[in-house]
Every structure is written in structure tokens, then in C-alpha cells.
Motif scaffolding. Structure first.
Motif, PDB file in Angstrom:
ATOM      1  N   ASN A 141       0.774  -1.181   0.045  1.00 52.21           N
ATOM      2  CA  ASN A 141      -0.038   0.148  -0.002  1.00 52.21           C
ATOM      3  C   ASN A 141       0.901   1.203  -0.050  1.00 52.21           C
ATOM      4  O   ASN A 141       0.387   2.271  -0.447  1.00 52.21           O
ATOM      5  N   ARG A 142       2.159   1.184   0.660  1.00 55.08           N
ATOM      6  CA  ARG A 142       2.977   2.258   0.589  1.00 55.08           C
ATOM      7  C   ARG A 142       4.022   2.431  -0.250  1.00 55.08           C
ATOM      8  O   ARG A 142       4.472   3.492  -0.731  1.00 55.08           O
ATOM      9  N   LYS A 143       4.425   1.250  -1.046  1.00 58.40           N
ATOM     10  CA  LYS A 143       5.619   1.204  -1.773  1.00 58.40           C
ATOM     11  C   LYS A 143       5.280   0.384  -3.022  1.00 58.40           C
ATOM     12  O   LYS A 143       4.384  -0.358  -3.264  1.00 58.40           O
ATOM     13  N   GLY A 144       5.924   1.062  -4.101  1.00 54.98           N
ATOM     14  CA  GLY A 144       5.760   0.618  -5.547  1.00 54.98           C
ATOM     15  C   GLY A 144       6.570  -0.772  -5.506  1.00 54.98           C
ATOM     16  O   GLY A 144       7.294  -1.328  -4.555  1.00 54.98           O
ATOM     17  N   PRO A 145       6.283  -1.754  -6.737  1.00 52.80           N
ATOM     18  CA  PRO A 145       7.227  -3.064  -6.865  1.00 52.80           C
ATOM     19  C   PRO A 145       8.536  -2.866  -6.883  1.00 52.80           C
ATOM     20  O   PRO A 145       9.230  -1.872  -7.444  1.00 52.80           O
ATOM     21  N   GLN A 146       9.564  -3.900  -6.454  1.00 53.19           N
ATOM     22  CA  GLN A 146      10.753  -3.747  -6.437  1.00 53.19           C
ATOM     23  C   GLN A 146      11.214  -4.505  -7.729  1.00 53.19           C
ATOM     24  O   GLN A 146      10.624  -5.865  -8.108  1.00 53.19           O
ATOM     25  N   LEU A 147      12.130  -3.767  -8.554  1.00 56.20           N
ATOM     26  CA  LEU A 147      12.203  -4.331 -10.071  1.00 56.20           C
ATOM     27  C   LEU A 147      13.877  -4.621 -10.017  1.00 56.20           C
ATOM     28  O   LEU A 147      14.498  -4.433  -9.266  1.00 56.20           O
ATOM     29  N   SER A 148      14.099  -5.367 -11.013  1.00 61.02           N
ATOM     30  CA  SER A 148      15.536  -5.794 -11.530  1.00 61.02           C
ATOM     31  C   SER A 148      15.545  -5.964 -12.978  1.00 61.02           C
ATOM     32  O   SER A 148      14.650  -6.210 -13.674  1.00 61.02           O
ATOM     33  N   MET A 149      16.732  -5.730 -13.648  1.00 62.31           N
ATOM     34  CA  MET A 149      17.064  -5.820 -14.945  1.00 62.31           C
ATOM     35  C   MET A 149      17.562  -7.174 -15.178  1.00 62.31           C
ATOM     36  O   MET A 149      17.913  -7.496 -16.506  1.00 62.31           O
ATOM     37  N   GLN A 150      18.233  -7.767 -13.950  1.00 62.61           N
ATOM     38  CA  GLN A 150      18.498  -9.153 -14.050  1.00 62.61           C
ATOM     39  C   GLN A 150      17.413 -10.109 -14.323  1.00 62.61           C
ATOM     40  O   GLN A 150      16.955 -10.816 -13.384  1.00 62.61           O
ATOM     41  N   ILE A 151      16.826 -10.346 -15.450  1.00 59.02           N
ATOM     42  CA  ILE A 151      15.775 -11.184 -15.722  1.00 59.02           C
ATOM     43  C   ILE A 151      16.063 -12.705 -15.476  1.00 59.02           C
ATOM     44  O   ILE A 151      17.064 -13.190 -15.535  1.00 59.02           O
ATOM     45  N   ASN A 152      15.093 -13.277 -14.777  1.00 58.54           N
ATOM     46  CA  ASN A 152      15.053 -14.627 -14.423  1.00 58.54           C
ATOM     47  C   ASN A 152      13.722 -15.390 -15.048  1.00 58.54           C
ATOM     48  O   ASN A 152      12.730 -14.870 -14.998  1.00 58.54           O
ATOM     49  N   LEU A 153      14.010 -16.395 -15.846  1.00 61.60           N
ATOM     50  CA  LEU A 153      13.144 -17.149 -16.810  1.00 61.60           C
ATOM     51  C   LEU A 153      12.874 -18.466 -16.101  1.00 61.60           C
ATOM     52  O   LEU A 153      13.695 -19.483 -16.465  1.00 61.60           O
ATOM     53  N   PRO A 154      11.809 -18.700 -15.309  1.00 61.57           N
ATOM     54  CA  PRO A 154      11.637 -20.054 -14.721  1.00 61.57           C
ATOM     55  C   PRO A 154      11.231 -21.173 -15.564  1.00 61.57           C
ATOM     56  O   PRO A 154      10.182 -21.011 -16.291  1.00 61.57           O
ATOM     57  N   GLY A 155      11.800 -22.246 -15.691  1.00 57.30           N
ATOM     58  CA  GLY A 155      11.208 -23.466 -16.492  1.00 57.30           C
ATOM     59  C   GLY A 155      10.837 -24.537 -15.401  1.00 57.30           C
ATOM     60  O   GLY A 155      10.807 -24.352 -14.240  1.00 57.30           O
ATOM     61  N   ARG A 156      10.507 -25.615 -15.906  1.00 53.91           N
ATOM     62  CA  ARG A 156      10.294 -26.823 -15.193  1.00 53.91           C
ATOM     63  C   ARG A 156      11.513 -27.471 -14.503  1.00 53.91           C
ATOM     64  O   ARG A 156      11.389 -27.722 -13.113  1.00 53.91           O
ATOM     65  N   TYR A 157      12.635 -27.319 -14.892  1.00 51.93           N
ATOM     66  CA  TYR A 157      13.902 -27.850 -14.472  1.00 51.93           C
ATOM     67  C   TYR A 157      15.093 -26.943 -14.136  1.00 51.93           C
ATOM     68  O   TYR A 157      15.932 -27.102 -13.382  1.00 51.93           O
ATOM     69  N   VAL A 158      15.012 -25.729 -14.726  1.00 46.41           N
ATOM     70  CA  VAL A 158      16.225 -24.804 -14.925  1.00 46.41           C
ATOM     71  C   VAL A 158      15.461 -23.254 -14.722  1.00 46.41           C
ATOM     72  O   VAL A 158      14.301 -22.973 -14.900  1.00 46.41           O
ATOM     73  N   VAL A 159      16.168 -22.337 -14.006  1.00 41.43           N
ATOM     74  CA  VAL A 159      15.856 -20.950 -14.111  1.00 41.43           C
ATOM     75  C   VAL A 159      16.861 -20.478 -15.122  1.00 41.43           C
ATOM     76  O   VAL A 159      18.008 -20.497 -14.617  1.00 41.43           O
ATOM     77  N   TYR A 160      16.675 -19.755 -16.203  1.00 41.18           N
ATOM     78  CA  TYR A 160      17.325 -19.091 -17.169  1.00 41.18           C
ATOM     79  C   TYR A 160      17.696 -17.690 -16.929  1.00 41.18           C
ATOM     80  O   TYR A 160      16.750 -17.061 -16.708  1.00 41.18           O
ATOM     81  N   MET A 161      18.943 -17.403 -16.854  1.00 43.06           N
ATOM     82  CA  MET A 161      19.289 -16.044 -16.494  1.00 43.06           C
ATOM     83  C   MET A 161      19.954 -15.479 -17.759  1.00 43.06           C
ATOM     84  O   MET A 161      21.229 -15.636 -17.967  1.00 43.06           O
ATOM     85  N   PRO A 162      19.515 -14.793 -18.806  1.00 47.05           N
ATOM     86  CA  PRO A 162      19.851 -14.147 -19.873  1.00 47.05           C
ATOM     87  C   PRO A 162      21.262 -13.264 -19.742  1.00 47.05           C
ATOM     88  O   PRO A 162      22.332 -13.176 -20.334  1.00 47.05           O
TER      89      PRO A 162
END
Length: 474
Positions: free
Chosen positions: A101-122
Motif C-alpha cells: 500500500n505504501r511502496k511500489g514494486p521492486q524491480l530488476s534488470m537481471q531477468i530470471n525465466l523459470p522453467g520446469r527444471y532450470v531458471v534461465y538468466m540471460p
């Protein structure tokens, strides 16, 4: 108590308006999810954002991603250096933590894309992580070898628990799919000129199956044919599949889930031994108190205390996940004088925390005997989603004492009449909460009328115990 060997069950309940999911460990509820609440969850979504301003004192940018509040992007979560960016620049960002209610979301340019077996970090720059739940060293070596072969220098991978025993070809195929997905997101980003959402994860049911099903999940229970067919289709893409059961009534009756849900909202939780734990929340701090209560088992005080504390440690770890607690958590265990007993309690919390998707850090016991724990979450506590702050007490759980309100009201009456002495006021009508009935007696009213030379009427119809309403009648 061998908690590690307990098997898991995912229970899906399909109502007309939403899907609800319960995660059971053995027969105990450990996590709960509601589809309509998860729909408001932005954690994991990827946006095109515009830098609105830079705050050097906070070492962060505020970034407009098309939401009510700007996101908060710390310099350490950038790709590149802060001086490479200017106000008005468009960025590709991912929500790491939902706003409040008081703060906006915390962001990152370090993208994480989760799959079933791995999380891919471009932009992972060659980093490789392996789930701490994969303990076999030969398996960890095999996974690391696959990682080194499959990723580029600029990329990174985190191997999830589900990848244990999965063949190289399947892992390589998923990495390629995630790499192509990232390419498509970048293409969309390059075509946009305004803040907008670019990527959102799959639907709620797929998300839960992917995030909460692991090699300890032995069964999935559902209560609708549509949901059964949907999950059956999702499971075809998994090598290890739990049993899928169609329940013939509301599946939240399975293992008394409805009764166990009460634990989420109770302040005091009873332990089987007779002890209790009490949970109190503040803004960024949760305090948990352990009490032996009626537990008198044990040869002496130390043994009784240790026995209660052990049981409480397992329950506290469960409650942290069930309620999605975060921030600093202070646990006041019953005093223990034997050092190895304290070590055992820390070991229990540490081991139980391995089941937790959120990062849990055990700081240790303070010199006052309080255990300090921190837990980092990405979404709101379930309590804040189920409840709204009381409009009367504003979440404090307290209202002003009637005597305080009464004395303030009398002073207000006298001040108001003094201010309006040149006006022809014939009657005062005062609306009050019903708890003032013992103060505003006929005798008090008569005394006020005589003193102020005006007719006064009290009405007990006000709905706020912290205030009152004074009206004037000419």
C-alpha cells in the motif's frame, strides 16, 4: 520426527469463481494459494519501463511500468553501470517483489525465466546454481557439467530440484525454449515506446504445478473433471508424475483442510504436547513466543523446555510458509541452558527451511536468548490478502476507552457553545457509540442542560467508538 521423509500432496479445489490449492506435507497443511489473489501478483512479470527520476541517496531509479506506483530499481540490479542511464530511458525490467500500500514494486534488470527444471538468466554472466535439495555429489557434478556445455558466457542457469535425474537432452531442450522466449521478449521490448507488460507466466494451475510439485509429491487431488483433464495434460510434460485422483466432493474436505485453514488466522497455535506458540505481527517484524503451557513431560525443567521448543521449531517453520511471513522474525523460545539444545533448535529451523521457496536466514540466538530469523518473500503475506485493516482501529486492535471519549466530548460541547454564543441555538443533538451509555446518564444530561442553558439530546446510534457527532438545532 523425521520431517525430511514426509510425502507431499497437492490438493486443487475448483469452485465457480476460483481455483484454490493446498499443499499438504503428510496430513498437515503447509501452504495455501487462491487464484484470485495470485491474479494480483506481479512478481515474475516482465515490463518495459521508463526511468522517471534518479535518487542518488537511495542508489536507485524510480521506473514507470504502467502501474499506480513507480517501481524501485536499485543500482545493484541494473545491467551495466548507473551512469549509462538517463531520465526518460526505456528499460527491460522484471518485478522481483510485489508492491505494498505504501511502496511500489521492486524491480530488476537481471531477468530470471523459470522453467520446469532450470531458471534461465540471460544476463547471468556464467553463473551456475544448483538446488540445495540436490545433495548427491555425483548428481551435482553431472548437472554442473551439463551447465558448462549448454550456456553462453553471458548467460546463467539455476538448476531446480525437479531436474534431479533428468537426462541431458531434456534439460538442453528447455534451455533452448527459454532462450527463444527471452529473444521474443526483447523483440517486443524493442518495438514498444511506452511502459507496458511484455511477459506474464502461464496460468495459475500451471504455475502451481511447476513451482510446488517436486520429487516428494506423491499425489495430486482434484474435485472437478475439467481440472483433472487440465492437470493430466500438464503432467504429460514431466518425467516423474505423481498419482492424480478425482475426489467425489469438495477436495478441501480432504485431510480436514478447512479446519487446518484456521491456523492461518489464529494468534495462538496449540502444540500437541500441550505447549503453545503465539504470533504477533508488526510492520516489518514478527514476534513469536513459545510457552510450555500444560506440557509437563520431562524429568526436569530443561528437558521439558527442550521438548516443547523442538516441537515449536517444526511448527514455526510451517507457520512461516503457511502465513508467508517476511522480514525480521524474532522467536522467544523457552529458556535453555544446555548449548547443544540451542544448536538442535537451530538445526531444525535450518532443515525445515530447505522446504521453503523463500530465502530464510538463521541469524542465531541473541545474548537474551531470542532466535533471530529473516525470511525474504516476493509476494504479500496471506493475512494482508484475506483481511483489510479495520476502519475503526486501523489495524491496532484497540479503540479509545469510553472515559477518554466522554471527557473529550464534554470539552467539545462547551467549546462549541462558547463559539456559538451569539447564535440562537436551541438544542444540541449528539450521536455517540453505545459504549457511552453508562456515562451519558439522564442525570448527566440534566446537569449539562442546566449548566449550558440549552436542551441536549443523546442518540446512541454512532458507529465509531473513537468519535461522536455534535449537531446544532436552531
Amino acid at each position: 520426527m523425521q520431517q525430511e521423509k514426509i510425502q507431499r500432496t497437492l490438493v486443487f479445489s475448483d469452485s465457480d469463481q476460483e481455483v484454490r490449492v493446498a499443499l499438504l506435507e503428510g496430513d498437515e497443511l503447509s501452504e495455501i494459494f487462491f487464484e484470485d489473489m495470485e491474479a494480483d501478483r506481479n512478481s515474475g512479470k516482465i515490463f518495459s519501463g521508463r526511468i522517471e527520476n534518479e535518487v542518488k541517496s537511495l542508489e536507485a531509479f524510480f521506473v514507470n511500468i504502467g502501474m499506480k506506483k513507480n517501481g524501485f530499481l536499485r543500482f545493484k540490479d541494473l545491467v551495466g553501470l548507473p551512469n549509462e542511464y538517463r531520465k526518460g530511458d526505456m528499460l527491460l525490467v522484471q518485478v522481483r517483489k510485489d508492491g505494498t500500500n505504501r511502496k511500489g514494486p521492486q524491480l530488476s534488470m537481471q531477468i530470471n525465466l523459470p522453467g520446469r527444471y532450470v531458471v534461465y538468466m540471460p544476463y547471468g554472466e556464467g553463473s551456475i546454481g544448483i538446488s540445495r535439495r540436490i545433495t548427491d555429489q555425483d548428481e551435482r557434478d553431472r548437472i554442473r557439467e551439463i551447465a558448462e556445455d549448454v550456456i553462453y558466457e553471458t548467460e546463467g542457469l539455476i538448476f531446480r530440484t525437479n531436474c534431479q535425474g533428468v537426462d541431458r537432452e531434456t534439460i538442453e531442450e528447455e534451455v533452448l525454449q527459454l532462450r527463444n522466449l527471452m529473444r521474443d521478449i526483447v523483440i517486443k521490448f524493442n518495438k514498444t515506446s511506452k511502459p507496458d507488460i511484455l511477459y506474464s507466466e502461464e496460468d495459475f494451475v500451471e504455475y502451481i504445478v511447476r513451482e510446488r510439485m517436486d520429487n516428494k509429491t506423491v499425489k495430486i487431488v482434484v474435485d472437478s473433471r475439467n481440472l483433472y483433464n487440465k492437470i493430466q495434460n500438464i503432467l504429460t510434460e514431466f518425467e516423474q508424475k505423481p498419482a492424480l485422483e478425482l475426489y467425489d466432493r469438495d477436495s478441501f474436505n480432504y485431510k480436514n483442510i478447512y479446519e487446518q485453514l484456521e491456523d492461518i488466522f489464529a494468534r495462538k497455535i496449540p502444540l500437541k504436547s500441550g505447549g503453545t506458540i503465539t504470533i504477533d505481527k508488526a510492520e516489518a517484524l514478527t514476534v513469536i513466543d513459545v510457552d510450555s503451557a500444560s506440557n509437563v513431560k520431562g524429568k526436569n525443567v530443561e528437558e521439558t523446555s527442550f521438548s516443547t521448543n523442538k516441537e515449536a521449531a517444526y511448527e514455526i517453520a510451517r507457520q512461516m510458509r503457511l502465513r508467508n511471513l517476511a522480514g525480521m522474525i524474532i522467536i522467544d523460545f523457552i529458556d535453555m541452558n544446555v548449548p547443544k539444545h540451542r544448536e538442535k533448535i537451530i538445526n531444525i529451523i535450518t532443515e525445515e527451511s530447505k522446504k521453503d521457496k523463500a530465502r530464510v536466514t538463521i541469524v542465531g540466538f541473541t545474548h537474551l536468548g531470542l532466535l533471530e530469523v529473516t525470511r525474504k518473500r516476493t509476494s504479500a503475506a496471506i493475512e494482508s490478502l484475506v483481511f483489510s485493516p479495520c476502519p475503526i482501529c486501523h489495524g491496532t486492535g484497540r479503540v479509545a476507552a469510553p472515559a477518554v471519549i466522554y471527557n473529550r466530548m464534554i470539552k467539545d460541547i462547551e467549546d462549541s457553545l462558547s463559539d456559538l454564543k451569539d447564535h440562537e441555538i436551541k438544542e444540541l443533538i449528539i450521536s455517540v457509540y453505545h459504549n457511552l451509555s453508562g456515562y451519558v446518564t439522564p442525570e448527566v444530561r440534566k446537569e449539562l442542560e442546566t449548566k449550558n442553558n440549552i436542551k441536549i439530546n443523546f442518540e446512541f446510534n454512532w458507529n465509531d467508538p473513537n468519535s461522536y457527532n455534535i449537531r446544532f438545532k436552531k
